[in-house]
Design an enzyme around this catalytic site. Structure first.
Site, PDB file in Angstrom:
ATOM      1  N   TYR A 120       9.144  -9.796  -0.107  1.00 19.52           N
ATOM      2  CA  TYR A 120       9.316  -8.331  -0.179  1.00 19.52           C
ATOM      3  C   TYR A 120       8.577  -8.020  -1.464  1.00 19.52           C
ATOM      4  CZ  TYR A 120      12.382  -8.273   3.840  1.00 19.52           C
ATOM      5  OH  TYR A 120      12.864  -8.390   5.045  1.00 19.52           O
ATOM      6  N   LYS A 167       8.020 -13.326   6.378  1.00 16.57           N
ATOM      7  CA  LYS A 167       8.389 -12.080   7.104  1.00 16.57           C
ATOM      8  C   LYS A 167       7.956 -11.165   6.138  1.00 16.57           C
ATOM      9  CE  LYS A 167      12.665  -9.551   8.272  1.00 16.57           C
ATOM     10  NZ  LYS A 167      14.045  -9.365   7.477  1.00 16.57           N
ATOM     11  N   ILE A 168       7.485  -9.940   6.560  1.00 17.92           N
ATOM     12  CA  ILE A 168       6.718  -9.049   5.462  1.00 17.92           C
ATOM     13  C   ILE A 168       6.745  -7.451   6.260  1.00 17.92           C
ATOM     14  CG2 ILE A 168       4.522  -9.372   6.621  1.00 17.92           C
ATOM     15  CD1 ILE A 168       3.606 -10.075   3.406  1.00 17.92           C
ATOM     16  N   GLY A 181      11.648  -5.544  10.663  1.00 19.90           N
ATOM     17  CA  GLY A 181      11.923  -4.109  11.686  1.00 19.90           C
ATOM     18  C   GLY A 181      12.098  -2.872  10.791  1.00 19.90           C
TER      19      GLY A 181
END
Lengths: 250, 250, 250, 250, 250
Positions: free
Chosen positions: A142, A174-175, A200
């Site tokens: 992130y 996850k990005i 999401g």
């Protein structure tokens, strides 16, 4: 390392449910505050994994009862301290995750935070452990921190974050989504053999959400990790089925 | 993990006596400064546990003589350094607590302190140890720090603190009371399967205290951890009996 | 744990000689700079222990030759850095002290220093080690730091410091004298089963010193740790005999 | 512990050659930049030890070929960062030094630096290791830091530094010369059984240097550690012979 | 320790490809973003090593398929945080590198950074590990930090950096070129038995690059580590052949 356990037809749809740690109870209503109810959604057949902190996994996830694979989030923090350069400490060891029956584990690196070195160091050490257990390690990459503020969704920063996952040895990343397919396909290239699932994010209008799902897939991501856009809706399983249709059949 | 040893009819009434560490001798008079006298109160039959630092436990608690279960507080600090963002170091290992005959252990996390990550990290590591020994770990989840100042008793922050105990793997959580049943029942929901005991706090008028006991129970807590509201009264055992009646029979 | 080796008739008189570490050579003259000469004083029969840093113990203390029990000071620092909030690092392990023939060990906690947590943490870990070796651990509990400046000799702070020794698991505590018997007897109560020896401090007039010895004993302390008030006098052994008479016979 | 291997007639003359680490190449010319040439000087018969960092020792020192005993400097730093309060990290373990064939090891403590505690802690831990290997540990006790600026050569500070070496368990101490015999003999007394070698320092006029050698010996030091005053001269071996004559025969 | 595996005729030409970690994707185009394509270049026969982070090595380097020796870069960082005094954390252990089939490993020390001590400490510990495995350790000695700003290419600082590699125990050093042969030959002398490869740096005009290759060799370096000046060109293998001709035959 194989991602088989947490994918279907090479695609992934993960239900994220660590918001109690990251955001407090503000995201929850009387239903979604209850891990049993959310696990029932996770177990509806459309998810290839459910993401939990170790405490929730210990008390609610039962590998004999639940079919959805468990993904244990290894680090986490509250959002109370408004540090522009966040750090998230490791709270669960790889060994504990294995004992809880995890099919994969996740760890957040705040890319661009001045504590980046500390998180990269922890990530790299975790990778040694997951390697021993042949457990896929998912990088929550992130962009966050004074150095990247305002650029969190840019092609430059997101492709950097994705590449970092590859360079440091993650199996999946996850990005956040950049917002358009063209820039995101560069992000996908940057990740190379590392598979991408898109975060999401906050709840948005359903139609827009489905469109985003289609876009990220066509840009090369293998799926999404969703939370609020499922369990904050009135009919979570119906929504899950719709997302599932797009993901597994497209 | 079972809370049987430190509950009765699923309810808990703990006598807290670590004030010498946390506040100095200011809370004490000639009676209450003496651990033997306070242990006699703890042993009167109405308490399901007595909370001590390791030094007091070593020198005064005798598992052959005392019937009240021992709960060892694993961290602690003085109140001399007026840091708005407190940190409390671990002073006792889980192994030491086991050797002292502990039926459970406690650890304080100052939720909202900028040292939160350090305490969460320690808490999580302790949880691995207590797991091995099947020893319940109680989270003293106290909102404290510049980030939460003025909001220490709010629904938002208390429910966050309670949820944190669940997410990180505590078995029980000790937490301040929000002041009204409605908001506190949300706090109870946030904690899920983690049992809540309410912090007694400074001495207040007896009648008000009994009312608070009734309120927290009706909101879903399983009991209280009291100190000054017992051993600062003239007749501690009489007070303990009254609280016990409300707790075990309601 | 037994204090027998470092007490006589339940009383203690310790000769402190770690000033070379704590103050440099400013306290010394041609006699007192020589550890052999000071060890000869320590061995005169009136002391129940001599306090040394590990280096001096290694090179000068010979358990076959010297009769006075050895107490190894485990931490120490120079006074060069004028930090209002001091920290004193551990320089000797418990195992080393045992090999040097120590009958007890000491560790300084600067109570009220902003580094208090670090020292409490080290103290607590040392206590685990001394426990294994049945070696008494003496807490040098010294109020120091911006938070307590001007209150170092107050009833409130000294009783807090003494209580801290009890709560954290010391067997004996070395502490400054408050200046009057009444307040100091509260300090003694705070320490509970932990025995108190009073710090001798800078050299004062002999008569006043003997009076202080009587006062601290009547307030409940079991003795003193003296340095300069013995080895800075013209006839150290004569002075030691006088103090001994008061301590062992009163 | 015996200093036999690095002394002759109870005297020591060490050739220091860690300037590449501490100062860069500014001290060197085409000859002295080459470790082989400097090792040839060290091996001329007048030195009781040569001081090297581990890298130079590994690549150039051959215990079969060289007769001069090896002293490995365990910590070191560049002079690039102009921190008024320096810290020098450990770069070589005691075990590595033993494998390199070291007859002794050295470690710098910047006495008076605000990082003093960290270096004292490392020094003390190293001492445990050298003890196991019966390897003499030499303390490079250098007054440095805002707290002692301007007092680096004072009787007060140098005697403190020397005493520190004794208190913490060194076998030998390398220290700057105070400039006169009277004050330095107090420094020697402060060190007690710890032997003193004086730091050579920057190159000075030869006659003055020989006088200093005589002075420090008459003040009670057992020798010197020299570098630039030997290998920066035109005829290093001739100079070494002259110093040797003074040291071993006076 | 032998450099045989990563040299040819005593010369070295390394292909650097850790830019994804250090710079993000900004250096890449559609070809060079793909590790397979860059590995094909590396494997063309003109390189004596390819430098990769562990994640890229794990997923793309196959010791059965690729002939070019693998050099694993052990630390790394992003360039997002514009800290004038950079620190680069270790991300891969020596053991992991060995398992990946590494013929050598590299570690960056930012010489002159205020975090220098931390990196030197890590470097020194890594050296102990590489020693056990007889694995050459290459020091990326890069002048960086407020203390050396503007002097990164000076004779003084580059010779210091090269010497540091020798003093701390590296086998090879990668270092920027000073720009002229005369000063660089002093840098080569400073490194002694440690072999020097020059950092390729940003892409420059081909002719100028070949001239630089000739210059650094004539100054005494044994080769270069190049990245952008190869894989950013239109015909990388042709360029590699040209550099190879200069390096191996001059």
């Amino acid at each position: 390392m194989s991602l088989k356990k947490i994918t279907k037809n090479g695609r992934a749809l993960l239900l994220a449910y660590d918001h109690g740690m990251e955001h407090g109870t503000i995201d929850f209503d009387d239903r979604s505050i209850d891990p049993e109810k959310v696990l029932a959604i996770a177990d509806c057949g459309f998810f290839t994994g459910v993401v939990l902190q170790k405490g929730v996994a210990e008390k609610y996830y039962d590998s004999k009862k639940h079919h959805v694979p468990l993904i244990v989030k290894l680090n986490g923090k509250t959002n109370l301290i408004a540090d522009p350069d966040p750090y998230s400490p490791q709270l669960c060891s790889v060994e504990e995750a294995v004992e809880l029956g995890a099919a994969a584990v996740g760890y957040t690196v705040y890319v661009g935070s001045c504590h980046e070195a500390k998180m990269m160091d922890e990530f790299a050490k975790i990778e040694r452990e997951t390697d021993k257990h042949s457990l896929p390690l998912i990088g929550w990459m992130y962009p966050r921190g004074k150095a990247v503020v305002g650029k969190e969704y840019s092609k430059e920063i997101l492709s950097y974050a994705a590449r970092l996952a590859l360079e440091v040895g993650a199996e999946m990343v996850k990005i956040p989504y950049s917002g358009d397919r063209e820039t995101f396909s560069w992000v996908v290239k940057a990740a190379g053999k590392v598979k991408i699932v898109v975060q999401g994010g906050p709840k948005i209008e359903e139609g827009n959400f489905y469109q985003m799902v289609r876009d990220v897939l066509s840009a090369g991501a293998i799926g999404l990790a969703v939370g609020r856009n499922v369990w904050q809706t009135k009919e979570p399983i119906k929504v899950a089925r719709k997302i599932g249709k797009i993901i597994y059949k497209s």
